[in-house]
Design a protein around this motif. Structure first.
Motif, PDB file in Angstrom:
ATOM      1  N   ASN A   1       0.789  -1.234   0.000  1.00 64.67           N
ATOM      2  CA  ASN A   1       0.000   0.000   0.000  1.00 64.67           C
ATOM      3  C   ASN A   1       0.821   1.284   0.000  1.00 64.67           C
ATOM      4  O   ASN A   1       0.293   2.337   0.358  1.00 64.67           O
ATOM      5  CB  ASN A   1      -1.026   0.000   1.147  1.00 64.67           C
ATOM      6  CG  ASN A   1      -2.018  -1.120   0.976  1.00 64.67           C
ATOM      7  OD1 ASN A   1      -2.488  -1.385  -0.129  1.00 64.67           O
ATOM      8  ND2 ASN A   1      -2.308  -1.826   2.050  1.00 64.67           N
ATOM      9  N   LEU A   2       2.082   1.213  -0.435  1.00 63.30           N
ATOM     10  CA  LEU A   2       2.807   2.461  -0.658  1.00 63.30           C
ATOM     11  C   LEU A   2       2.188   3.135  -1.883  1.00 63.30           C
ATOM     12  O   LEU A   2       1.792   2.471  -2.847  1.00 63.30           O
ATOM     13  CB  LEU A   2       4.296   2.197  -0.913  1.00 63.30           C
ATOM     14  CG  LEU A   2       5.111   1.684   0.277  1.00 63.30           C
ATOM     15  CD1 LEU A   2       6.546   1.379  -0.165  1.00 63.30           C
ATOM     16  CD2 LEU A   2       5.106   2.700   1.414  1.00 63.30           C
ATOM     17  N   LYS A   3       2.104   4.455  -1.850  1.00 61.00           N
ATOM     18  CA  LYS A   3       1.537   5.200  -2.977  1.00 61.00           C
ATOM     19  C   LYS A   3       2.532   5.218  -4.136  1.00 61.00           C
ATOM     20  O   LYS A   3       3.728   5.422  -3.928  1.00 61.00           O
ATOM     21  CB  LYS A   3       1.213   6.631  -2.560  1.00 61.00           C
ATOM     22  CG  LYS A   3       0.103   6.722  -1.534  1.00 61.00           C
ATOM     23  CD  LYS A   3      -0.140   8.166  -1.146  1.00 61.00           C
ATOM     24  CE  LYS A   3      -1.237   8.276  -0.099  1.00 61.00           C
ATOM     25  NZ  LYS A   3      -1.461   9.683   0.285  1.00 61.00           N
ATOM     26  N   THR A   4       1.987   5.016  -5.350  1.00 61.16           N
ATOM     27  CA  THR A   4       2.829   4.962  -6.538  1.00 61.16           C
ATOM     28  C   THR A   4       2.212   5.760  -7.684  1.00 61.16           C
ATOM     29  O   THR A   4       1.034   6.105  -7.664  1.00 61.16           O
ATOM     30  CB  THR A   4       3.015   3.511  -7.037  1.00 61.16           C
ATOM     31  OG1 THR A   4       1.776   3.045  -7.567  1.00 61.16           O
ATOM     32  CG2 THR A   4       3.500   2.589  -5.937  1.00 61.16           C
TER      33      THR A   4
ATOM     34  N   PRO B   1       7.707  10.184  -3.006  1.00 57.57           N
ATOM     35  CA  PRO B   1       8.966  10.458  -2.298  1.00 57.57           C
ATOM     36  C   PRO B   1       8.779  10.586  -0.781  1.00 57.57           C
ATOM     37  O   PRO B   1       8.693  11.677  -0.235  1.00 57.57           O
ATOM     38  CB  PRO B   1       9.438  11.769  -2.917  1.00 57.57           C
ATOM     39  CG  PRO B   1       8.195  12.434  -3.395  1.00 57.57           C
ATOM     40  CD  PRO B   1       7.246  11.324  -3.783  1.00 57.57           C
ATOM     41  N   THR B   2       8.717   9.431  -0.129  1.00 60.85           N
ATOM     42  CA  THR B   2       8.552   9.390   1.322  1.00 60.85           C
ATOM     43  C   THR B   2       9.867   8.955   1.960  1.00 60.85           C
ATOM     44  O   THR B   2      10.866   8.732   1.270  1.00 60.85           O
ATOM     45  CB  THR B   2       7.449   8.383   1.720  1.00 60.85           C
ATOM     46  OG1 THR B   2       7.899   7.071   1.356  1.00 60.85           O
ATOM     47  CG2 THR B   2       6.125   8.712   1.036  1.00 60.85           C
ATOM     48  N   ALA B   3       9.857   8.766   3.270  1.00 57.27           N
ATOM     49  CA  ALA B   3      11.032   8.287   3.997  1.00 57.27           C
ATOM     50  C   ALA B   3      11.094   6.757   4.045  1.00 57.27           C
ATOM     51  O   ALA B   3      12.005   6.199   4.657  1.00 57.27           O
ATOM     52  CB  ALA B   3      11.028   8.855   5.416  1.00 57.27           C
TER      53      ALA B   3
ATOM     54  N   PRO C   1      12.199   3.150   3.301  1.00 56.54           N
ATOM     55  CA  PRO C   1      13.496   2.734   2.760  1.00 56.54           C
ATOM     56  C   PRO C   1      13.487   2.401   1.262  1.00 56.54           C
ATOM     57  O   PRO C   1      14.449   2.699   0.560  1.00 56.54           O
ATOM     58  CB  PRO C   1      13.856   1.495   3.591  1.00 56.54           C
ATOM     59  CG  PRO C   1      13.094   1.650   4.860  1.00 56.54           C
ATOM     60  CD  PRO C   1      11.837   2.394   4.510  1.00 56.54           C
ATOM     61  N   LEU C   2      12.411   1.808   0.756  1.00 57.03           N
ATOM     62  CA  LEU C   2      12.339   1.500  -0.671  1.00 57.03           C
ATOM     63  C   LEU C   2      12.284   2.781  -1.497  1.00 57.03           C
ATOM     64  O   LEU C   2      12.962   2.903  -2.527  1.00 57.03           O
ATOM     65  CB  LEU C   2      11.132   0.607  -0.973  1.00 57.03           C
ATOM     66  CG  LEU C   2      10.904   0.223  -2.427  1.00 57.03           C
ATOM     67  CD1 LEU C   2      12.112  -0.500  -3.021  1.00 57.03           C
ATOM     68  CD2 LEU C   2       9.644  -0.632  -2.553  1.00 57.03           C
ATOM     69  N   ALA C   3      11.505   3.753  -1.060  1.00 54.78           N
ATOM     70  CA  ALA C   3      11.415   5.032  -1.774  1.00 54.78           C
ATOM     71  C   ALA C   3      12.760   5.756  -1.742  1.00 54.78           C
ATOM     72  O   ALA C   3      13.182   6.342  -2.746  1.00 54.78           O
ATOM     73  CB  ALA C   3      10.321   5.903  -1.163  1.00 54.78           C
ATOM     74  N   VAL C   4      13.448   5.703  -0.614  1.00 55.79           N
ATOM     75  CA  VAL C   4      14.770   6.339  -0.500  1.00 55.79           C
ATOM     76  C   VAL C   4      15.749   5.671  -1.456  1.00 55.79           C
ATOM     77  O   VAL C   4      16.487   6.345  -2.175  1.00 55.79           O
ATOM     78  CB  VAL C   4      15.285   6.292   0.966  1.00 55.79           C
ATOM     79  CG1 VAL C   4      16.728   6.750   1.047  1.00 55.79           C
ATOM     80  CG2 VAL C   4      14.387   7.137   1.870  1.00 55.79           C
ATOM     81  N   GLU C   5      15.740   4.328  -1.497  1.00 57.67           N
ATOM     82  CA  GLU C   5      16.644   3.627  -2.415  1.00 57.67           C
ATOM     83  C   GLU C   5      16.324   3.944  -3.871  1.00 57.67           C
ATOM     84  O   GLU C   5      17.244   4.098  -4.683  1.00 57.67           O
ATOM     85  CB  GLU C   5      16.588   2.117  -2.168  1.00 57.67           C
ATOM     86  CG  GLU C   5      17.277   1.707  -0.891  1.00 57.67           C
ATOM     87  CD  GLU C   5      17.337   0.213  -0.658  1.00 57.67           C
ATOM     88  OE1 GLU C   5      18.035  -0.202   0.277  1.00 57.67           O
ATOM     89  OE2 GLU C   5      16.689  -0.566  -1.414  1.00 57.67           O
ATOM     90  N   GLN C   6      15.054   4.084  -4.211  1.00 54.43           N
ATOM     91  CA  GLN C   6      14.715   4.423  -5.592  1.00 54.43           C
ATOM     92  C   GLN C   6      15.261   5.806  -5.954  1.00 54.43           C
ATOM     93  O   GLN C   6      15.742   6.011  -7.057  1.00 54.43           O
ATOM     94  CB  GLN C   6      13.204   4.366  -5.820  1.00 54.43           C
ATOM     95  CG  GLN C   6      12.848   4.549  -7.291  1.00 54.43           C
ATOM     96  CD  GLN C   6      11.361   4.432  -7.568  1.00 54.43           C
ATOM     97  OE1 GLN C   6      10.535   4.904  -6.799  1.00 54.43           O
ATOM     98  NE2 GLN C   6      11.026   3.788  -8.688  1.00 54.43           N
ATOM     99  N   ARG C   7      15.212   6.730  -5.018  1.00 60.12           N
ATOM    100  CA  ARG C   7      15.710   8.092  -5.277  1.00 60.12           C
ATOM    101  C   ARG C   7      17.231   8.180  -5.266  1.00 60.12           C
ATOM    102  O   ARG C   7      17.829   8.848  -6.099  1.00 60.12           O
ATOM    103  CB  ARG C   7      15.172   9.067  -4.229  1.00 60.12           C
ATOM    104  CG  ARG C   7      13.746   9.449  -4.379  1.00 60.12           C
ATOM    105  CD  ARG C   7      13.364  10.627  -3.485  1.00 60.12           C
ATOM    106  NE  ARG C   7      13.763  10.524  -2.105  1.00 60.12           N
ATOM    107  CZ  ARG C   7      13.055   9.940  -1.135  1.00 60.12           C
ATOM    108  NH1 ARG C   7      11.895   9.383  -1.414  1.00 60.12           N
ATOM    109  NH2 ARG C   7      13.500   9.901   0.101  1.00 60.12           N
ATOM    110  N   GLU C   8      17.863   7.503  -4.289  1.00 53.85           N
ATOM    111  CA  GLU C   8      19.296   7.699  -4.054  1.00 53.85           C
ATOM    112  C   GLU C   8      20.186   6.598  -4.617  1.00 53.85           C
ATOM    113  O   GLU C   8      21.389   6.766  -4.727  1.00 53.85           O
ATOM    114  CB  GLU C   8      19.551   7.839  -2.553  1.00 53.85           C
ATOM    115  CG  GLU C   8      18.849   9.055  -1.967  1.00 53.85           C
ATOM    116  CD  GLU C   8      19.052   9.198  -0.465  1.00 53.85           C
ATOM    117  OE1 GLU C   8      19.803   8.375   0.139  1.00 53.85           O
ATOM    118  OE2 GLU C   8      18.463  10.131   0.104  1.00 53.85           O
ATOM    119  N   GLY C   9      19.600   5.449  -4.946  1.00 54.70           N
ATOM    120  CA  GLY C   9      20.382   4.335  -5.456  1.00 54.70           C
ATOM    121  C   GLY C   9      20.917   3.463  -4.327  1.00 54.70           C
ATOM    122  O   GLY C   9      20.766   3.772  -3.149  1.00 54.70           O
TER     123      GLY C   9
END
Length: 173
Positions: free
Chosen positions: A120-123, A140-142, A144-152
Motif C-alpha cells: 500500500n505504498l503510494k505509486t 517520495p517518502t522516507a 526505505p524502498l522510496a529512498v533507495e529508488q531516489r538515491e540508489g
C-alpha cells in the motif's frame, strides 16, 4: 582490474556471471491459490483481476546501482482503479502509449527485504513503449524502498537483495 562477482541463482542453482539485478513477484500479494479457476479472476504475466473488482498491473521499480550504469529492478504489482486499468488495457498495444499521463496506484507486492511493509505504498505508474513494462515510481517518502529508488544502492546492497526471503521468479538469464 577485477571481474564482477558472480552469484548462484536461488531458483535454478546455476552460477551466473555478474550480479542479480532483477527479482519479481509472480502475483499480487492478494492473489490466493485456487483463484485461477474462480469466476472474475485472471492472472497473466502483466495483468491481474481479482473477483472482477480489484485490478492490478505489473511494473518495475528501478533502483540505480551507485557507481555503475546498472539498474536493479523489482518486478511488482500495483493496484489501479477500474477506470485506469481499463484505460491502460485499451492502450496496451498502441504505439505512443508512453505519452499517457501516469496512473495512481497502490503497491500490492510485499518485498520482505524492507521494513516497514511495502504493501500500500503510494505509486505513480508510467506507461512505456509497447513491449516494455511500466515504470513504478514511489511517492517520495522516507520509506526505505522510496529512498533507495531516489538515491540508489551500492553493490553490497544488491548482493543482500539477491538472497530473497520468499520465492520469486528467477532473474533473467
Amino acid at each position: 582490474m577485477t571481474s564482477a562477482p558472480g552469484f548462484i541463482c536461488t531458483t535454478c542453482g546455476t552460477p551466473h556471471a555478474g550480479m542479480p539485478l532483477h527479482h519479481a513477484a509472480p502475483a499480487p500479494h492478494y492473489w490466493l491459490p485456487g483463484m485461477e479457476s474462480a469466476p472474475g479472476c485472471l492472472l497473466s504475466s502483466d495483468q491481474c483481476v481479482i473477483n472482477a473488482e480489484h485490478y492490478f498491473v505489473r511494473g518495475l521499480i528501478e533502483i540505480p546501482v551507485q557507481g555503475t550504469d546498472e539498474v536493479f529492478s523489482w518486478g511488482v504489482w500495483v493496484s489501479l482503479s477500474r477506470t485506469n486499468f481499463g484505460r491502460m488495457s485499451d492502450r496496451w498495444d498502441t504505439p505512443g502509449r508512453e505519452a499517457e499521463p501516469s496512473y495512481f496506484g497502490w503497491l500490492s507486492t510485499e518485498l520482505p527485504a524492507y521494513s516497514p511493509t511495502t504493501l500500500n505504498l503510494k505509486t505513480h505508474v508510467h506507461t512505456r513503449p509497447v513491449g516494455a513494462r511500466p515504470l513504478v515510481e514511489l511517492e517520495p517518502t522516507a520509506h526505505p524502498l522510496a529512498v533507495e529508488q531516489r538515491e540508489g544502492i551500492g553493490r553490497d546492497r544488491v548482493r543482500e537483495l539477491a538472497a530473497p526471503k520468499e520465492p520469486t521468479e528467477p532473474p533473467a538469464h
